[in-house]
Design a protein around this motif. Structure first.
Motif, short mmCIF file in Angstrom:
data_model
loop_
_atom_site.label_atom_id
_atom_site.label_comp_id
_atom_site.label_asym_id
_atom_site.label_seq_id
_atom_site.Cartn_x
_atom_site.Cartn_y
_atom_site.Cartn_z
N GLU A 259 -9.42 -8.43 -31.31
CA GLU A 259 -10.44 -7.96 -30.37
C GLU A 259 -9.95 -6.84 -29.46
N LEU A 260 -8.69 -6.91 -29.04
CA LEU A 260 -8.21 -5.95 -28.03
C LEU A 260 -7.07 -5.07 -28.53
N GLY A 261 -6.49 -5.41 -29.68
CA GLY A 261 -5.36 -4.64 -30.18
C GLY A 261 -4.03 -5.01 -29.55
N PRO B 172 -17.24 -1.29 -18.18
CA PRO B 172 -16.45 -2.04 -19.16
C PRO B 172 -16.38 -1.24 -20.47
N LEU B 173 -15.21 -1.15 -21.03
CA LEU B 173 -15.07 -0.46 -22.32
C LEU B 173 -13.81 -0.95 -23.03
N ASN B 174 -14.01 -1.39 -24.28
CA ASN B 174 -12.86 -1.75 -25.12
C ASN B 174 -12.42 -0.48 -25.83
N LEU B 175 -11.19 -0.07 -25.64
CA LEU B 175 -10.71 1.18 -26.24
C LEU B 175 -10.73 1.14 -27.76
N LEU B 176 -10.77 -0.07 -28.32
CA LEU B 176 -10.81 -0.20 -29.79
C LEU B 176 -12.24 -0.14 -30.33
N THR C 36 -5.15 -10.18 -20.52
CA THR C 36 -4.79 -8.78 -20.28
C THR C 36 -3.78 -8.73 -19.14
N THR C 37 -2.90 -7.76 -19.20
CA THR C 37 -1.90 -7.57 -18.14
C THR C 37 -2.36 -6.37 -17.33
N ASN C 38 -2.60 -6.58 -16.04
CA ASN C 38 -3.32 -5.58 -15.24
C ASN C 38 -2.44 -4.92 -14.19
N HIS C 39 -1.13 -5.01 -14.36
CA HIS C 39 -0.24 -4.45 -13.33
C HIS C 39 -0.52 -2.96 -13.12
N THR C 40 -0.67 -2.56 -11.87
CA THR C 40 -0.91 -1.16 -11.54
C THR C 40 -0.57 -0.97 -10.07
N SER C 41 -0.62 0.25 -9.58
CA SER C 41 -0.42 0.48 -8.14
C SER C 41 -0.94 1.86 -7.78
N THR D 267 -12.67 3.09 -16.89
CA THR D 267 -13.05 1.99 -17.77
C THR D 267 -11.89 1.01 -17.97
N ASP D 268 -12.28 -0.22 -18.24
CA ASP D 268 -11.29 -1.24 -18.60
C ASP D 268 -12.03 -2.32 -19.38
N VAL D 269 -11.30 -3.07 -20.16
CA VAL D 269 -11.93 -4.14 -20.94
C VAL D 269 -12.08 -5.42 -20.11
N PHE E 143 -0.63 5.54 -6.60
CA PHE E 143 0.39 6.59 -6.76
C PHE E 143 1.51 6.17 -7.72
N ARG E 144 1.14 5.33 -8.71
CA ARG E 144 2.08 5.00 -9.77
C ARG E 144 2.27 6.27 -10.63
N GLU E 145 3.49 6.57 -10.99
CA GLU E 145 3.80 7.78 -11.79
C GLU E 145 3.04 8.98 -11.20
N GLU F 97 -6.74 1.32 -8.77
CA GLU F 97 -5.76 2.11 -8.03
C GLU F 97 -5.55 3.49 -8.67
N GLU F 98 -5.55 3.54 -10.00
CA GLU F 98 -5.31 4.82 -10.70
C GLU F 98 -6.43 5.84 -10.44
N PRO F 99 -7.72 5.51 -10.71
CA PRO F 99 -8.75 6.52 -10.43
C PRO F 99 -8.85 6.89 -8.95
N CYS G 70 -4.61 7.89 -19.69
CA CYS G 70 -4.63 6.64 -20.47
C CYS G 70 -3.19 6.12 -20.44
N ARG G 71 -2.88 5.39 -19.38
CA ARG G 71 -1.47 5.10 -19.09
C ARG G 71 -1.19 3.59 -19.12
N ASN G 72 -0.10 3.26 -19.75
CA ASN G 72 0.43 1.88 -19.73
C ASN G 72 -0.51 0.86 -20.34
N VAL G 73 -1.24 1.27 -21.34
CA VAL G 73 -2.02 0.32 -22.13
C VAL G 73 -1.55 0.38 -23.59
N ALA H 160 -8.83 5.85 -18.38
CA ALA H 160 -9.07 4.88 -19.46
C ALA H 160 -8.07 3.74 -19.30
N ALA H 161 -8.56 2.51 -19.22
CA ALA H 161 -7.73 1.34 -18.89
C ALA H 161 -7.27 1.45 -17.43
N CYS H 162 -8.27 1.49 -16.54
CA CYS H 162 -8.02 1.79 -15.12
C CYS H 162 -7.58 0.57 -14.32
C1 LIG Z 1 -0.92 -2.38 -17.27
S1 LIG Z 1 -2.60 -1.96 -16.94
C2 LIG Z 1 -2.48 -0.20 -16.68
C3 LIG Z 1 -3.34 0.25 -15.53
C4 LIG Z 1 -3.23 1.73 -15.17
N1 LIG Z 1 -3.65 2.56 -16.27
C5 LIG Z 1 -1.81 2.07 -14.78
O1 LIG Z 1 -1.09 2.72 -15.52
O2 LIG Z 1 -1.40 1.66 -13.69
C6 LIG Z 1 -3.29 -2.06 -18.60
C7 LIG Z 1 -4.82 -2.22 -18.58
O3 LIG Z 1 -5.28 -2.03 -19.92
C8 LIG Z 1 -6.40 -2.88 -20.11
N2 LIG Z 1 -6.60 -3.07 -21.56
C9 LIG Z 1 -5.86 -3.79 -22.44
N3 LIG Z 1 -6.37 -3.71 -23.66
C10 LIG Z 1 -7.46 -2.92 -23.58
C11 LIG Z 1 -8.42 -2.47 -24.53
N4 LIG Z 1 -8.36 -2.82 -25.82
N5 LIG Z 1 -9.43 -1.67 -24.09
C12 LIG Z 1 -9.50 -1.30 -22.78
N6 LIG Z 1 -8.62 -1.70 -21.84
C13 LIG Z 1 -7.61 -2.51 -22.23
C14 LIG Z 1 -6.04 -4.15 -19.36
O4 LIG Z 1 -7.18 -4.91 -19.04
C15 LIG Z 1 -5.29 -3.59 -18.14
O5 LIG Z 1 -6.12 -3.51 -17.02
#
Ligand SMILES: C[S@@+](CC[C@H](N)C(=O)[O-])C[C@H]1O[C@@H](n2cnc3c(N)ncnc32)[C@H](O)[C@@H]1O
Length: 282
Positions: free
Chosen positions: A30-32, A206-210, A81-86, A156-158, A88-90, A126-128, A224-227, A120-122
């Motif tokens: 479902e999510l990859g 809401p958006l699934n990148l897959l 899902t792992t949602n770690h973010t902050s 967007t995020d799933v 001014f990250r990177e 914090e990122e946007p 589109c960072r750290n996903v 994408a995957a926000c």
């Molecule tokens: C570690 S966070 C990264 C957040 C931000 N981009 C950053 O770099 O700080 C990863 C995000 O990707 C989302 N994610 C995971 N699989 C996804 C998918 N298939 N489609 C969309 N978002 C997805 C998770 O819900 C999570 O919020």
């Protein structure tokens, strides 16, 4: 006794390797997201509260429940899902954007043109918010004038739960700590809420990148960072190709610090900074 064995003993619910494999298959389809055997403890930690909330006594029973209960299945995927973010990250990505693209884009806005940005995957926003704060700076009235132009950010995020936090724009003092003081004073209220002008400039969806993407137009820049770190190589390559298709030539793609473009996609870009890619070929 090893730490892993000790934590297995302390488990409240039965959790067999087959349960982990069934969950991993579902999450990948479902999510990859890859959940190899080494992630079993993490999976258990995220799923156990759902088993408890449903009043069940084993993960196997929970798996039977979600076969027919799509809402609960969604809650499980969200929890995994792992949602770690902050904020001014990177931050070098936002500095690059402000120097490389923003002068042209802000001129375009001022002369009636449109600018489209996509986080994408926000995660929880914090990122946007960082991206817009960095671009708009701390001259509040100039920034508010800019926001009246045709500037839109899609974020967007799933995961529905992180999108709720993002839309509310309310964060703890500790979370807000990484915003530079002047920008924090400009964009965050005493009640620790992000300015409504920023919240309204961002469409959190809401958006699934897959899955299918409903967006028609191209973006001037995409973060589109750290996903992609959670995905396998074919999933990454396919996603990157789609991101490139959705980006204007001359636009920027920013990816996470440990991520790389696949060789085919890299041909369409020039690497102009740390994980910062300028699209040079359609
Ligand atoms: C570690 S966070 C990264 C957040 C931000 N981009 C950053 O770099 O700080 C990863 C995000 O990707 C989302 N994610 C995971 N699989 C996804 C998918 N298939 N489609 C969309 N978002 C997805 C998770 O819900 C999570 O919020």
């Amino acid at each position: 006794m090893s730490a892993a064995a000790a934590s297995t003993d302390r488990r409240e619910f039965e959790f067999a390797p087959a349960d982990h494999h069934a969950i991993a298959r579902m999450v990948y389809a479902e999510l990859g997201i890859l959940l190899p055997d080494g992630k079993a403890q993490l999976v258990y930690g995220r799923v156990a509260p759902r088993v408890r909330a449903c009043g069940l006594t084993s993960v196997a029973a929970y798996l039977r429940l979600i076969e027919d209960d799509a809402d609960e299945r969604g809650r499980m995927l969200d929890a995994l899902t792992t949602n770690h973010t902050s904020f001014f990250r990177e931050a070098h990505h936002f500095e690059d954007f402000v120097e490389r693209l923003w002068p042209t884009l802000s001129q375009r806005l001022a002369s009636g043109g449109r600018v489209r940005l996509w986080s994408a995957a926000c995660s929880s926003g914090e990122e946007p918010y960082t991206w817009l704060m960095a671009a708009l700076g701390h001259d509040r009235s100039a920034a508010h004038r800019m926001l009246k132009h045709d500037l839109r950010m899609l974020a967007t995020d799933v995961s529905p739960s992180v999108l709720e936090t993002a839309r509310a724009g309310r964060y703890s003092a500790d979370t807000l700590r990484t915003i530079p003081a002047k920008l924090r004073a400009t964009w965050v209220s005493d009640r620790l809420v992000v300015d409504s002008a920023l919240r309204e400039a961002i469409a959190f969806r809401p958006l699934n990148l897959l899955g299918p993407w409903p967006m028609k137009g191209r973006f001037d820049a995409i973060c589109c960072r750290n996903v992609m770190i959670y995905f396998d190589e074919p999933t990454k390559a396919k996603l990157q190709g789609r991101l490139a298709d959705h980006l204007e030539t001359g636009g920027m793609l920013y990816i996470g610090h440990s991520e790389r473009l696949s060789p085919d996609v890299a041909k369409r870009f020039e690497c102009v900074g740390r994980t910062a890619y300028l699209k040079v070929h359609a």
